[in-house]
Motif scaffolding. Structure first.
Motif, PDB file in Angstrom:
ATOM      1  N   GLY A 109      24.956  31.770   9.018  1.00 40.37           N
ATOM      2  CA  GLY A 109      24.701  33.027   8.577  1.00 40.37           C
ATOM      3  C   GLY A 109      24.147  33.803   9.720  1.00 40.37           C
ATOM      4  N   ASN A 184      14.165  36.552   1.821  1.00 44.11           N
ATOM      5  CA  ASN A 184      13.184  35.606   2.339  1.00 44.11           C
ATOM      6  C   ASN A 184      12.319  36.588   3.454  1.00 44.11           C
ATOM      7  OD1 ASN A 184      12.190  33.856   4.212  1.00 44.11           O
ATOM      8  ND2 ASN A 184      13.846  33.285   5.065  1.00 44.11           N
ATOM      9  N   ASP A 212      22.751  40.881   3.727  1.00 46.74           N
ATOM     10  CA  ASP A 212      22.736  39.558   3.863  1.00 46.74           C
ATOM     11  C   ASP A 212      22.224  38.790   2.524  1.00 46.74           C
ATOM     12  OD1 ASP A 212      21.745  37.072   4.438  1.00 46.74           O
ATOM     13  OD2 ASP A 212      20.352  37.555   5.660  1.00 46.74           O
ATOM     14  N   SER A 242      26.328  32.491   3.588  1.00 46.29           N
ATOM     15  CA  SER A 242      26.175  31.169   4.515  1.00 46.29           C
ATOM     16  C   SER A 242      26.284  29.839   3.393  1.00 46.29           C
ATOM     17  CB  SER A 242      24.744  31.193   4.846  1.00 46.29           C
ATOM     18  OG  SER A 242      24.502  29.895   5.414  1.00 46.29           O
ATOM     19  N   SER A 244      24.706  27.563   4.140  1.00 50.11           N
ATOM     20  CA  SER A 244      23.490  26.634   4.219  1.00 50.11           C
ATOM     21  C   SER A 244      22.689  26.374   3.174  1.00 50.11           C
ATOM     22  CB  SER A 244      22.508  27.359   5.430  1.00 50.11           C
ATOM     23  OG  SER A 244      22.944  27.226   6.378  1.00 50.11           O
ATOM     24  N   LYS A 245      22.157  27.371   2.390  1.00 46.52           N
ATOM     25  CA  LYS A 245      21.264  27.280   1.269  1.00 46.52           C
ATOM     26  C   LYS A 245      22.101  26.956  -0.222  1.00 46.52           C
ATOM     27  CE  LYS A 245      18.895  29.216   4.439  1.00 46.52           C
ATOM     28  NZ  LYS A 245      17.633  28.941   5.105  1.00 46.52           N
TER      29      LYS A 245
HETATM   30  C1  LIG Z   1      17.468  35.865   4.874  1.00 51.68           C
HETATM   31  C2  LIG Z   1      18.177  34.811   5.939  1.00 51.68           C
HETATM   32  N1  LIG Z   1      19.332  35.044   6.268  1.00 51.68           N
HETATM   33  C3  LIG Z   1      20.037  34.147   7.085  1.00 51.68           C
HETATM   34  C4  LIG Z   1      19.800  33.084   7.435  1.00 51.68           C
HETATM   35  C5  LIG Z   1      20.347  32.143   8.124  1.00 51.68           C
HETATM   36  O1  LIG Z   1      20.887  31.009   7.728  1.00 51.68           O
HETATM   37  P1  LIG Z   1      22.288  30.102   8.458  1.00 51.68           P
HETATM   38  O2  LIG Z   1      22.142  30.624   9.671  1.00 51.68           O
HETATM   39  O3  LIG Z   1      21.513  28.772   8.393  1.00 51.68           O
HETATM   40  O4  LIG Z   1      23.231  30.345   7.760  1.00 51.68           O
HETATM   41  C6  LIG Z   1      18.517  32.569   6.880  1.00 51.68           C
HETATM   42  C7  LIG Z   1      17.982  31.209   7.045  1.00 51.68           C
HETATM   43  O5  LIG Z   1      16.994  31.070   6.692  1.00 51.68           O
HETATM   44  C8  LIG Z   1      17.735  33.381   5.942  1.00 51.68           C
HETATM   45  O6  LIG Z   1      16.677  33.264   5.428  1.00 51.68           O
END
Ligand SMILES: Cc1ncc(COP(=O)(O)O)c(C=O)c1O
Length: 400
Positions: A109, A184, A212, A242, A244-245
């Motif tokens: 992301g 975040n 986001d 993303s 990721s999470k």
């Molecule tokens: C608010 C937010 N956006 C984007 C990201 C990017 O995550 P990634 O590059 O792992 O997909 C994060 C990662 O901590 C995040 O907290």
């Protein structure tokens, strides 16, 4: 015998690289790692990543891709299979309506956001950014030459951002509004009405919105919402997501953007001159994550809710610590200003620094997120680890 004359050439980096700072969260991770390498037992509330393992069927798909020699370059924006899987998943989960040409896969992301901001922001453009913000937004905007217009939120209102607050900051120079819900570091969630109103207003004024939505599946209200649902305003917004999470895949690096085809091709052009495609094997794993069983997502969300209640209860029980109730993501953002002036502490950075060096608990100071009185605690860990850290914090603060 000849003598060697040393000529020193001063190293001059670009003005553009000097405009940005290293990520505050990465700095904490590095310092905690250093302590660990000295044999110190650190409780890590710093890293912003799930403690869960990647689901087995996703791992199997990656292993299968390796065995099948799926190891060549792919299309820059990702395989057709992956882009179709992304738009399909988004349509099923959020009622959005995107085509393959309106979707690009990137290396996480973060990469998606970097490319999106690079494509949209020119020198002098104003970008409205709610505070507290995720560390990288500010630096990405600055790197592109833009100017952040910070939107202060109210802690007593759980740091919630409303459309009215955004509207007050819009000027003729506003090029972009960045939303991040759940947020975040605060865990604040914008109401769907407010998000709709921001997107409507932006559309009307010809302003872009980047939403986001990396934590969109970790919305504890149970009413998850993506601006992607607002089909009529599609031509002025970018949805960044993303894996990721959502699927505990931080290290795999797979993120995406849903946006007008023109924006997607501009992002692909940038990507074609930098990273090219996200890793081919990861793309196969991502397809398995997006098309496979989704129960794991809900199971993780339920566990985060339990951990949220546990950590917020524990933090609030520490005299002097105040903590709002996060409604999503996996961070608590307690206010520690009651300790300023005690034990040589003058700032959140001092609190986080001392907590790490003296109590061996890693947290991230609020300054990196644009607020001076908070520390960020990632509670994506086990209950036992939360208890160990909370006990250390309780003793540390009591001794100040
Ligand atoms: C608010 C937010 N956006 C984007 C990201 C990017 O995550 P990634 O590059 O792992 O997909 C994060 C990662 O901590 C995040 O907290």
């Amino acid at each position: 015998m000849s003598t060697v004359t040393e000529v020193t050439h001063p190293i001059k980096l670009t003005e553009r690289i000097n405009r940005i700072e290293p990520s505050a969260t990465m700095a904490v991770v590095a310092e905690a790692d250093k302590l660990r390498s000295q044999g110190i037992d650190v409780v890590d509330f710093g890293a912003g990543e799930p403690h869960f393992s990647t689901p087995q069927h996703v791992k199997d798909a990656a292993i299968g891709a390796i065995h099948a020699n799926f190891s060549k370059y792919t299309a820059v924006a990702g395989t057709a299979e992956l882009r179709d899987a992304i738009v399909h998943r988004h349509n099923v989960d959020f009622d959005s309506d995107y085509r393959r040409e309106e979707c690009i896969a990137s290396v996480g992301g973060k990469h998606a956001l970097f490319n999106a901001i690079s494509v949209l922001i020119d020198h002098g453009d104003e970008v409205i950014l709610p505070v507290p913000y995720w560390v990288s937004f500010k630096d990405m905007v600055r790197y592109a030459g833009g100017k952040c217009v910070l939107l202060e939120s109210d802690e007593s209102q759980g740091f919630r951002v409303t459309a009215e607050m955004v509207a007050r900051l819009v000027t003729d120079r506003t090029k972009l509004i960045i939303l991040n819900s759940p947020s975040n570091p605060s865990g604040a969630v914008m109401s769907s009405d407010d998000m709709t109103e921001v997107v409507r207003l932006a559309n009307q004024r010809g302003i872009w919105v980047i939403s986001d939505e990396c934590y969109v599946y970790l919305n504890y209200s149970g009413r998850r919402f993506s601006v992607g649902a607002l089909r009529e305003y599609k031509d002025r917004m970018l949805v960044v997501g993303s894996l990721s999470k959502t699927y505990a895949m931080t290290g795999w690096r797979l993120g995406y953007t849903l946006a007008p085809a023109l924006i997607v091709s501009a992002m692909a052009k940038l990507q074609s001159q930098s990273t090219s495609n996200p890793t081919s094997i990861v793309q196969k794993a991502a397809v398995a994550a997006l098309k496979g069983p989704q129960e794991c997502v809900e199971q993780m969300r339920q566990e985060y809710i339990r951990l949220r209640d546990h950590v917020v209860g524990g933090l609030r029980a520490i005299p002097g610590v105040q903590c709002t109730l996060p409604e999503g993501a996996f961070y608590a953002y307690p206010n520690v200003s009651a300790f300023f002036g005690r034990g040589g502490i003058r700032s959140a950075s001092d609190v986080a620094g001392k907590l790490l060096r003296e109590a061996h608990v890693a947290t991230v100071p609020g300054e990196g997120f644009g607020t001076k009185e908070h520390i960020r605690i990632s509670y994506a860990t086990t209950t036992a680890e939360l208890d160990r850290g909370l006990e250390r914090m309780r003793k540390f603060f009591a001794a100040l």
